[in-house]
Scaffold this motif. Sequence first.
Motif, PDB file in Angstrom:
ATOM      1  N   ALA A  55     -10.060  -3.335 -27.119  1.00 22.57           N
ATOM      2  CA  ALA A  55      -9.630  -3.239 -25.726  1.00 22.57           C
ATOM      3  C   ALA A  55      -8.187  -2.748 -25.670  1.00 22.57           C
ATOM      4  CB  ALA A  55      -9.746  -4.599 -25.029  1.00 22.57           C
ATOM      5  N   ILE A  56      -7.828  -2.100 -24.574  1.00 22.80           N
ATOM      6  CA  ILE A  56      -6.447  -1.620 -24.387  1.00 22.80           C
ATOM      7  C   ILE A  56      -5.920  -2.070 -23.027  1.00 22.80           C
ATOM      8  CG2 ILE A  56      -7.271   0.635 -23.517  1.00 22.80           C
ATOM      9  CD1 ILE A  56      -4.709   1.879 -24.829  1.00 22.80           C
ATOM     10  N   VAL A  57      -4.652  -2.482 -23.035  1.00 26.59           N
ATOM     11  CA  VAL A  57      -3.942  -2.794 -21.786  1.00 26.59           C
ATOM     12  C   VAL A  57      -3.085  -1.575 -21.465  1.00 26.59           C
ATOM     13  CG1 VAL A  57      -2.213  -4.271 -20.695  1.00 26.59           C
ATOM     14  CG2 VAL A  57      -3.907  -5.267 -22.270  1.00 26.59           C
ATOM     15  N   SER A  58      -3.357  -0.915 -20.336  1.00 27.43           N
ATOM     16  CA  SER A  58      -2.650   0.319 -20.025  1.00 27.43           C
ATOM     17  C   SER A  58      -2.761   0.618 -18.533  1.00 27.43           C
ATOM     18  CB  SER A  58      -3.231   1.472 -20.858  1.00 27.43           C
ATOM     19  OG  SER A  58      -2.418   2.616 -20.750  1.00 27.43           O
ATOM     20  N   ALA A  59      -2.276   1.793 -18.151  1.00 23.04           N
ATOM     21  CA  ALA A  59      -2.369   2.203 -16.749  1.00 23.04           C
ATOM     22  C   ALA A  59      -2.476   3.727 -16.680  1.00 23.04           C
ATOM     23  CB  ALA A  59      -1.138   1.732 -15.967  1.00 23.04           C
ATOM     24  N   VAL A  60      -3.278   4.187 -15.738  1.00 20.69           N
ATOM     25  CA  VAL A  60      -3.379   5.621 -15.455  1.00 20.69           C
ATOM     26  C   VAL A  60      -3.244   5.816 -13.950  1.00 20.69           C
ATOM     27  CG1 VAL A  60      -4.858   6.126 -17.446  1.00 20.69           C
ATOM     28  CG2 VAL A  60      -5.914   5.537 -15.237  1.00 20.69           C
ATOM     29  N   GLY A  61      -3.095   7.063 -13.523  1.00 22.30           N
ATOM     30  CA  GLY A  61      -3.091   7.363 -12.099  1.00 22.30           C
ATOM     31  C   GLY A  61      -4.519   7.513 -11.597  1.00 22.30           C
ATOM     32  N   ASP A  62      -4.645   7.599 -10.273  1.00 28.49           N
ATOM     33  CA  ASP A  62      -5.965   7.783  -9.669  1.00 28.49           C
ATOM     34  C   ASP A  62      -6.240   9.282  -9.606  1.00 28.49           C
ATOM     35  OD1 ASP A  62      -8.299   7.439  -8.343  1.00 28.49           O
ATOM     36  OD2 ASP A  62      -7.394   6.811  -6.438  1.00 28.49           O
ATOM     37  N   ASP A  63      -6.377   9.905 -10.783  1.00 29.46           N
ATOM     38  CA  ASP A  63      -6.517  11.363 -10.839  1.00 29.46           C
ATOM     39  C   ASP A  63      -7.456  11.747 -11.989  1.00 29.46           C
ATOM     40  OD1 ASP A  63      -4.960  11.009 -13.158  1.00 29.46           O
ATOM     41  OD2 ASP A  63      -3.091  11.568 -12.164  1.00 29.46           O
ATOM     42  N   ASP A  64      -7.724  13.044 -12.119  1.00 30.98           N
ATOM     43  CA  ASP A  64      -8.674  13.495 -13.146  1.00 30.98           C
ATOM     44  C   ASP A  64      -8.181  13.192 -14.564  1.00 30.98           C
ATOM     45  OD1 ASP A  64     -10.455  14.372 -11.286  1.00 30.98           O
ATOM     46  OD2 ASP A  64     -10.002  16.518 -11.524  1.00 30.98           O
ATOM     47  N   PHE A  65      -6.862  13.252 -14.793  1.00 28.47           N
ATOM     48  CA  PHE A  65      -6.348  12.978 -16.134  1.00 28.47           C
ATOM     49  C   PHE A  65      -6.643  11.524 -16.542  1.00 28.47           C
ATOM     50  CE2 PHE A  65      -2.682  16.356 -15.989  1.00 28.47           C
ATOM     51  CZ  PHE A  65      -3.632  17.359 -16.034  1.00 28.47           C
ATOM     52  N   GLY A  66      -6.526  10.626 -15.566  1.00 31.95           N
ATOM     53  CA  GLY A  66      -6.847   9.229 -15.847  1.00 31.95           C
ATOM     54  C   GLY A  66      -8.335   9.043 -16.092  1.00 31.95           C
ATOM     55  N   ALA A  67      -9.146   9.676 -15.232  1.00 38.90           N
ATOM     56  CA  ALA A  67     -10.601   9.541 -15.357  1.00 38.90           C
ATOM     57  C   ALA A  67     -11.094  10.099 -16.692  1.00 38.90           C
ATOM     58  CB  ALA A  67     -11.286  10.259 -14.192  1.00 38.90           C
ATOM     59  N   LEU A  68     -10.519  11.230 -17.098  1.00 41.75           N
ATOM     60  CA  LEU A  68     -10.887  11.835 -18.395  1.00 41.75           C
ATOM     61  C   LEU A  68     -10.696  10.832 -19.529  1.00 41.75           C
ATOM     62  CD1 LEU A  68     -11.232  14.653 -20.096  1.00 41.75           C
ATOM     63  CD2 LEU A  68      -8.748  14.515 -20.252  1.00 41.75           C
ATOM     64  N   ASN A  69      -9.554  10.142 -19.520  1.00 38.21           N
ATOM     65  CA  ASN A  69      -9.260   9.168 -20.573  1.00 38.21           C
ATOM     66  C   ASN A  69     -10.178   7.949 -20.500  1.00 38.21           C
ATOM     67  OD1 ASN A  69      -6.869   9.607 -22.491  1.00 38.21           O
ATOM     68  ND2 ASN A  69      -6.064  10.396 -20.562  1.00 38.21           N
ATOM     69  N   ILE A  70     -10.324   7.410 -19.294  1.00 38.13           N
ATOM     70  CA  ILE A  70     -11.152   6.199 -19.159  1.00 38.13           C
ATOM     71  C   ILE A  70     -12.596   6.505 -19.564  1.00 38.13           C
ATOM     72  CG2 ILE A  70     -12.116   4.556 -17.496  1.00 38.13           C
ATOM     73  CD1 ILE A  70      -9.468   4.520 -16.060  1.00 38.13           C
ATOM     74  N   ASP A  71     -13.102   7.657 -19.120  1.00 37.20           N
ATOM     75  CA  ASP A  71     -14.488   8.011 -19.466  1.00 37.20           C
ATOM     76  C   ASP A  71     -14.661   8.124 -20.977  1.00 37.20           C
ATOM     77  OD1 ASP A  71     -15.020   8.032 -16.789  1.00 37.20           O
ATOM     78  OD2 ASP A  71     -15.185  10.220 -16.603  1.00 37.20           O
ATOM     79  N   ARG A  72     -13.716   8.756 -21.651  1.00 37.83           N
ATOM     80  CA  ARG A  72     -13.826   8.919 -23.103  1.00 37.83           C
ATOM     81  C   ARG A  72     -13.778   7.571 -23.812  1.00 37.83           C
ATOM     82  NH1 ARG A  72     -12.330  12.492 -27.137  1.00 37.83           N
ATOM     83  NH2 ARG A  72     -13.203  14.043 -25.732  1.00 37.83           N
ATOM     84  N   LEU A  73     -12.787   6.755 -23.434  1.00 38.28           N
ATOM     85  CA  LEU A  73     -12.636   5.467 -24.123  1.00 38.28           C
ATOM     86  C   LEU A  73     -13.873   4.606 -23.898  1.00 38.28           C
ATOM     87  CD1 LEU A  73      -8.860   4.752 -23.375  1.00 38.28           C
ATOM     88  CD2 LEU A  73      -9.845   5.414 -25.587  1.00 38.28           C
ATOM     89  N   ARG A  74     -14.358   4.598 -22.672  1.00 42.45           N
ATOM     90  CA  ARG A  74     -15.548   3.785 -22.370  1.00 42.45           C
ATOM     91  C   ARG A  74     -16.746   4.289 -23.174  1.00 42.45           C
ATOM     92  NH1 ARG A  74     -16.208   4.656 -17.059  1.00 42.45           N
ATOM     93  NH2 ARG A  74     -15.141   2.820 -16.246  1.00 42.45           N
ATOM     94  N   ALA A  75     -16.935   5.610 -23.195  1.00 42.18           N
ATOM     95  CA  ALA A  75     -18.073   6.187 -23.921  1.00 42.18           C
ATOM     96  C   ALA A  75     -18.012   5.834 -25.408  1.00 42.18           C
ATOM     97  CB  ALA A  75     -18.089   7.695 -23.735  1.00 42.18           C
TER      98      ALA A  75
END
Length: 317
Positions: A55-75
């Motif tokens: 698990a990671i404690v972090s923060a992203v914006g509500d934008d495509d760059f954040g979604a790209l990262n979250i989707d990859r990590l989750r996958a």
Amino acid sequence: MPTEPIVTIGEILVEIMAETRGNGFREPQALIGPFPSGAPAIFIDQVAKAGHPAAIVSAVGDDDFGALNIDRLRADGVDVSAIAVLPGIATGSAFVRYREDGSRDFVFNIRHSASGQLSLTPEAERVLEGAGHLHVMGSALSIPATLGLTLDAVKSIKARGGTVSFDPNIRKEMLGDKQMGPALRAVLAVTDIFLPSGEELALFTGEDDEATGIGRLLQGGISEIVLKRGAAGASHFDAQGRTDMAGFAVEEIDPTGAGDCFGACYLVCRRLGMNVPDALRYANAAGARNVTIKGPMEGTSSLSELEAFIASTPQRS
Ligand code: ATP
Ligand code: MG
């Protein structure tokens, strides 16, 4: 195998790379990206891909760059519940261009991005309370909001009998910094597994002689030191002595992320019960395989990919 997750705290970014070698970004040029990135993110992705709870404690914006990262990590199997999605602020980014000599020019947007605004959300608290092991990235300590969070998390995990690893990833100026110097030393004082690269060891110990520096750290209470040596591989030191492991002979396409993949793979292998030489071999393979693929997180590996890589790739002699 211990099933409590390995947890890390720190920046999530996208990396956008120049397609040509040369100096910086002062003229229009072809770029490729965004790639998921950030040293803690690359690290935790490799932990999950190797099959360990992560698990990671972090923060992203509500934008495509954040979604790209979250989707990859989750996958890839990372628990992304403690990645805050902050409205009104952008996900961190790094533009990178390699010079002809292999060194790099960067344009960073980290401190003033979502990665600069980590806080102890209820989700972060829950993830940290469940952690069996905390991995500290020196790069994350250079962000003021993350520094305090990390020092608190280190204290509480140690108080619960968990373990701490530390990859300093530092430059010389950071040890002299009023805030960072003491923070880096405080983390080192409670570290179980220390993962420096060659120059970082000397920076921390103030010793030019490797053996003297290593001896001092082991006496100070660190149980294992794993020294990363780039293409040459790695060396391990503990109370029982020293183990050297040669690196794999590969063509380096993109060195970013090698150290993060190496550290993640070493920790997972040890927690799986592997002996030191085998864990070093797998970790070297994780680092080497990562540098053969363009993009910092594109070359993270499953254990079966690493087995195939080890079987088909000669080690340097
Ligand atoms: P980073 O730039 O990610 O911070 P680092 O300095 O922490 O890297 P390195 O020593 O560069 O760590 O790389 C980590 C490991 O990856 C090495 O110990 C080695 O096993 C592997 N590795 C790195 N570069 C190469 C290479 N060119 N060829 C083979 N293996 C490599
Ligand atoms: Mg490093």
